[in-house]
Design a protein around this motif. Structure first.
Motif, PDB file in Angstrom:
ATOM      1  N   ASN A  30       0.817  -1.196   0.000  1.00 35.34           N
ATOM      2  CA  ASN A  30       0.000   0.000   0.000  1.00 35.34           C
ATOM      3  C   ASN A  30       0.860   1.259   0.000  1.00 35.34           C
ATOM      4  O   ASN A  30       0.580   2.209  -0.728  1.00 35.34           O
ATOM      5  CB  ASN A  30      -0.947  -0.019   1.201  1.00 35.34           C
ATOM      6  N   SER A  34       1.357   4.034  -3.168  1.00 33.25           N
ATOM      7  CA  SER A  34       0.755   5.346  -2.924  1.00 33.25           C
ATOM      8  C   SER A  34       1.335   6.451  -3.800  1.00 33.25           C
ATOM      9  O   SER A  34       0.783   7.540  -3.870  1.00 33.25           O
ATOM     10  CB  SER A  34       0.895   5.731  -1.445  1.00 33.25           C
ATOM     11  N   THR A 121      -0.839   2.568   6.529  1.00 35.03           N
ATOM     12  CA  THR A 121      -1.576   2.088   5.362  1.00 35.03           C
ATOM     13  C   THR A 121      -2.683   3.074   5.045  1.00 35.03           C
ATOM     14  O   THR A 121      -3.139   3.800   5.928  1.00 35.03           O
ATOM     15  CB  THR A 121      -2.175   0.684   5.586  1.00 35.03           C
ATOM     16  N   ASP A 123      -5.263   1.618   3.218  1.00 35.55           N
ATOM     17  CA  ASP A 123      -6.296   0.625   2.909  1.00 35.55           C
ATOM     18  C   ASP A 123      -7.410   0.709   3.952  1.00 35.55           C
ATOM     19  O   ASP A 123      -7.192   0.420   5.128  1.00 35.55           O
ATOM     20  CB  ASP A 123      -5.642  -0.760   2.916  1.00 35.55           C
TER      21      ASP A 123
END
Length: 158
Positions: A30, A34, A121, A123
């Motif tokens: 992740n 990004s 993260t 997510d």
């Protein structure tokens, strides 16, 4: 490069009875994903670059959590097998990286109740799962640093 062995229960390596410093668990896929910098052409190399940048994070800490931090980078897919370095332990997820991160956070909560655990993260699903276990959340930009860049401080320049 030295690669520290992962204990079956989780990332703690401190002596029993000693409250360890904060633990930072990084969602490698992740955080690497990004920034659209071509990471998809060399996923392993991108994970190694992230690992190298996390060395400074381990030493300096993050806003609100000064260093040193224990850092665990979780990798999956083509990045599996990236070696750890003394400042950053790398865990290769055999299945879902998200599931492995949740396992690590849960194990750490059981092994060291009260230890501050941070998860980097963006997510949403993973954020919900680890927050339910008591982890604090950080965005990818908080830990994504160029290892050659100067160390950030907790205070913005005046």
């Amino acid at each position: 490069m030295e690669q520290r062995a992962e204990t079956p229960a989780g990332p703690s390596a401190e002596p029993p009875g000693q409250l360890p410093g904060p633990l930072l668990v990084v969602d490698g896929a992740n955080v690497v994903g990004s920034v659209p910098d071509g990471w998809w052409r060399d996923r392993r190399g991108a994970a190694e670059h992230l690992r190298d940048g996390l060395v400074a994070v381990a030493a300096a800490g993050v806003p609100g959590a000064p260093g040193p931090l224990a850092v665990v980078l979780v990798v999956e897919g083509a990045a599996r097998g990236v070696a750890g370095v003394p400042e950053v332990r790398v865990v290769s997820a055999t299945g879902s990286g998200d599931d492995r991160i949740v396992e690590l956070v849960a194990a750490e909560s059981a092994l060291a109740p009260g230890r501050r655990v941070l998860v980097a993260t963006a997510d949403r699903g993973l954020r919900e799962r680890v927050a339910a276990l008591g982890a604090e959340l950080l965005g990818p930009r908080t830990v994504r640093r160029d290892p050659r860049a100067p160390r950030p401080t907790d205070h913005p320049p005046e």
